[in-house]
Design an enzyme around this catalytic site. Structure first.
Site, PDB file in Angstrom:
ATOM      1  N   PRO A   8       1.711   0.593  -6.270  1.00  0.00           N
ATOM      2  CA  PRO A   8       3.001   0.242  -5.385  1.00  0.00           C
ATOM      3  C   PRO A   8       3.980   1.075  -5.687  1.00  0.00           C
ATOM      4  O   PRO A   8       5.270   1.484  -5.085  1.00  0.00           O
ATOM      5  CB  PRO A   8       2.655  -0.769  -6.682  1.00  0.00           C
ATOM      6  CG  PRO A   8       1.347  -1.445  -6.770  1.00  0.00           C
ATOM      7  CD  PRO A   8       1.017   0.242  -7.162  1.00  0.00           C
TER       8      PRO A   8
ATOM      9  N   GLU B 175      -4.303  -4.914 -14.972  1.00  0.00           N
ATOM     10  CA  GLU B 175      -2.915  -4.463 -14.425  1.00  0.00           C
ATOM     11  C   GLU B 175      -2.396  -3.276 -14.535  1.00  0.00           C
ATOM     12  O   GLU B 175      -1.300  -2.792 -13.850  1.00  0.00           O
ATOM     13  CB  GLU B 175      -2.713  -4.808 -16.398  1.00  0.00           C
ATOM     14  CG  GLU B 175      -0.848  -5.105 -16.415  1.00  0.00           C
ATOM     15  CD  GLU B 175      -0.594  -6.409 -15.857  1.00  0.00           C
ATOM     16  OE1 GLU B 175       0.923  -6.234 -14.917  1.00  0.00           O
ATOM     17  OE2 GLU B 175      -1.551  -7.068 -15.788  1.00  0.00           O
TER      18      GLU B 175
ATOM     19  N   ARG C 247      -9.058   8.528  12.306  1.00  0.00           N
ATOM     20  CA  ARG C 247      -9.343   8.068  13.508  1.00  0.00           C
ATOM     21  C   ARG C 247      -8.665   8.982  14.958  1.00  0.00           C
ATOM     22  O   ARG C 247      -8.991   9.225  16.031  1.00  0.00           O
ATOM     23  CB  ARG C 247      -8.562   6.650  14.128  1.00  0.00           C
ATOM     24  CG  ARG C 247      -7.529   6.415  13.343  1.00  0.00           C
ATOM     25  CD  ARG C 247      -6.621   5.339  13.837  1.00  0.00           C
ATOM     26  NE  ARG C 247      -7.362   4.565  14.499  1.00  0.00           N
ATOM     27  CZ  ARG C 247      -6.216   5.198  16.073  1.00  0.00           C
ATOM     28  NH1 ARG C 247      -5.773   5.967  16.223  1.00  0.00           N
ATOM     29  NH2 ARG C 247      -5.765   4.007  17.328  1.00  0.00           N
TER      30      ARG C 247
ATOM     31  N   ASP D 243      -0.491   6.086  20.617  1.00  0.00           N
ATOM     32  CA  ASP D 243      -0.375   4.695  19.266  1.00  0.00           C
ATOM     33  C   ASP D 243       1.003   4.199  18.447  1.00  0.00           C
ATOM     34  O   ASP D 243       2.108   5.408  19.260  1.00  0.00           O
ATOM     35  CB  ASP D 243      -1.691   4.947  17.517  1.00  0.00           C
ATOM     36  CG  ASP D 243      -2.723   5.000  18.207  1.00  0.00           C
ATOM     37  OD1 ASP D 243      -3.153   4.326  19.132  1.00  0.00           O
ATOM     38  OD2 ASP D 243      -3.525   5.709  17.793  1.00  0.00           O
TER      39      ASP D 243
END
Length: 263
Positions: free
Chosen positions: A97, A124, A162, A177
């Site tokens: 994060p 954690e 991809r 895209d």
């Protein structure tokens, strides 16, 4: 291209290795995946990879040593396989994060590389000493938390694989895209296919006209309107980069001011 996954759940990666576009590319040898379980680098009978956090608190923390041993084994394996040079090892990437948010531009840069070593955390978190010593880059998929890094790693790999030459049947598919340079970083326009009328609603006449320049203009107008409505931040980014034409700005003036408000 080779990806090495340091994970407690190597079986999870069968989906991206065996299924869909990435699976077909893996079968053709366009990229490879190797999973390494930190439990295989422990020294105790219980194969312990985590312990309670110093200072107290909930959860468990992944220990540094098994992860460090795994990274060293991966680096040796990559060198022996010719994937890396001794002085240019693949980056060690932690799904976290605290990392930089992954973007399409980053995926395109990685598609020109030899791959990476992806560390999938659990519990954690991971002992910070391992991160400080071994991790070259921390990557986040957004402002949310998953139970572990495995799903994030699969998303990361798919976004890169991809883009490899020969993976998609039509190379222009990736160019069209959302977020790609061909669209100046904006969202793609809506798409339609057969039948021409479905549940009483017809596809836009312009798409059935065969007039390619008018179709291209319609798609650009739709792309600009959709982006201004859903992701106004991308419009501002394109403006700062000088990617919007006078005609683009004229189209945007017709978008209701309130359309881009809210989340």
């Amino acid at each position: 291209m080779r990806f090495d996954l340091i994970t407690l759940f190597p079986e999870m990666f069968a989906a991206i290795r065996d299924q869909g576009v990435s699976g077909r590319a893996h079968q053709r040898g366009l990229w490879s995946l190797h999973a390494w379980n930190p439990r295989d680098f422990t020294q105790d009978v219980h194969r312990t990879v985590d312990d309670r956090p110093f200072g107290g608190g909930p959860g468990m923390v992944m220990m540094a040593e098994p992860l460090a041993q795994a990274v060293q084994a991966v680096r040796l394996s990559r060198r022996e396989a010719g994937a890396d040079e001794a002085d240019q090892p693949a980056p060690v990437v932690l799904l976290s994060p605290a990392g930089r948010t992954h973007r399409q531009a980053q995926a395109r840069r990685w598609a020109a590389s030899t791959g990476a070593i992806l560390v999938c955390g659990r519990y954690e978190g991971i002992d910070q000493r391992f991160i400080d010593r071994y991790v070259d880059l921390e990557v986040s998929l957004g402002d949310f938390v998953l139970s572990g890094g495995e799903l994030g790693a699969m998303v990361l790999i798919d976004s890169i694989v991809r883009l490899l030459p020969g993976v998609l049947h039509d190379a222009e598919s990736a160019e069209q895209d959302s977020f790609n340079p061909a669209l100046t970083g904006l969202l793609d326009s809506p798409h339609y296919t057969r039948p021409e009328t479905w549940n009483g609603t017809s596809a836009p006449d312009i798409l059935l006209s065969g007039h390619h320049s008018r179709i291209a203009a319609w798609r650009r107008q739709q792309s600009l309107t959709l982006t201004a409505t859903r992701r106004p931040d991308l419009i501002e980014q394109a403006r700062r980069s000088g990617d919007l034409s006078v005609q683009d700005e004229s189209i945007l003036k017709a978008v209701p001011p309130s359309a881009g408000e809210g989340e």
